[in-house]
Enzyme design. Sequence first.
Site, PDB file in Angstrom:
ATOM      1  CB  VAL A  10      25.850  34.630  21.866  1.00  0.00           C
ATOM      2  CG1 VAL A  10      25.709  36.126  21.975  1.00  0.00           C
ATOM      3  CG2 VAL A  10      26.814  34.256  20.775  1.00  0.00           C
ATOM      4  CB  SER A  11      29.013  30.057  23.125  1.00  0.00           C
ATOM      5  OG  SER A  11      29.200  28.713  23.465  1.00  0.00           O
ATOM      6  N   PRO A  12      25.809  28.841  23.999  1.00  0.00           N
ATOM      7  CG  PRO A  12      23.843  28.019  23.045  1.00  0.00           C
ATOM      8  CD  PRO A  12      25.163  28.642  22.692  1.00  0.00           C
ATOM      9  NE  ARG A  15      24.261  31.949  26.463  1.00  0.00           N
ATOM     10  CZ  ARG A  15      23.218  31.166  26.306  1.00  0.00           C
ATOM     11  NH1 ARG A  15      22.518  30.768  27.351  1.00  0.00           N
ATOM     12  NH2 ARG A  15      22.836  30.776  25.108  1.00  0.00           N
TER      13      ARG A  15
END
Length: 224
Positions: A10-12, A15
């Site tokens: 979930v870490s931008p 990603r």
Amino acid sequence: MPIDIYMFKVSPPCRAVLMTALEINVKLNEKLIDPSKGELLSPDFVKLNPTHAVPAIDDNGFVMWESRAIMQFLCNKYAPDSTLYPKDAKLRAQVDMWLNMDISLYIKIRQTLVTGYYGMPVKPEDEKQLWANIKLIDQLIGNRQYLVGDRLTIADLSLLATSAGTTLLDQDLTEYPHFKQWSDGLAQSLPYYQEINIVAPEVRQQFINNMKAYMSKMKEMMNK
Ligand SMILES: N[C@@H](CCC(=O)N[C@@H](CS)C(=O)NCC(=O)O)C(=O)O
């Protein structure tokens, strides 16, 4: 040997690095970190990355962190001719400019939306600044398909990962039509977009619950 990436999905910034690696065909070996189990603060991870944050990479002994610097490194080392990080000085400067603006936006998102999701107090002035920041970015994007020139760059990937986080956290971007049009356009055109950026609602909720529990445990410990 493949490059290890320490990350969670979930870490931008994680990603953004994953999308960059896919664009330039660099294989990354995912080493998953669970922040709700305190793994960011484990002695082994802190030894690797003293800033105790993801992403971090280990390229056969060369260790670094900071997502945007990692994206620049991967392009410089493995795809020096790629237009993803253009060689032309002015285009590159514009990419760097957007990457730096994206850091400020990401920090504001963490101080507001993410903080709120983890059940911690959010300062109204931070929230105000976040939306002012998004408004400005919306105006700067205008009708562009890409942030710089007429091709995809790491600036797009970084801001896209950041803003995917924004929509992921249920924000409505209809008041920011240029921002929305740009991010929707990329979301539709990048074949890996969904797989990398979209987390199933139940997985996301579980992650938020785990983080909330972890944060309140940490708070209790600090107040003792
Ligand atoms: N500027 C850094 C930010 C990294 C970051 O904040 N990562 C978060 C996950 S999204 C993290 O690991 N936070 C833990 C901490 O800062 O202790 C980057 O772009 O890599």
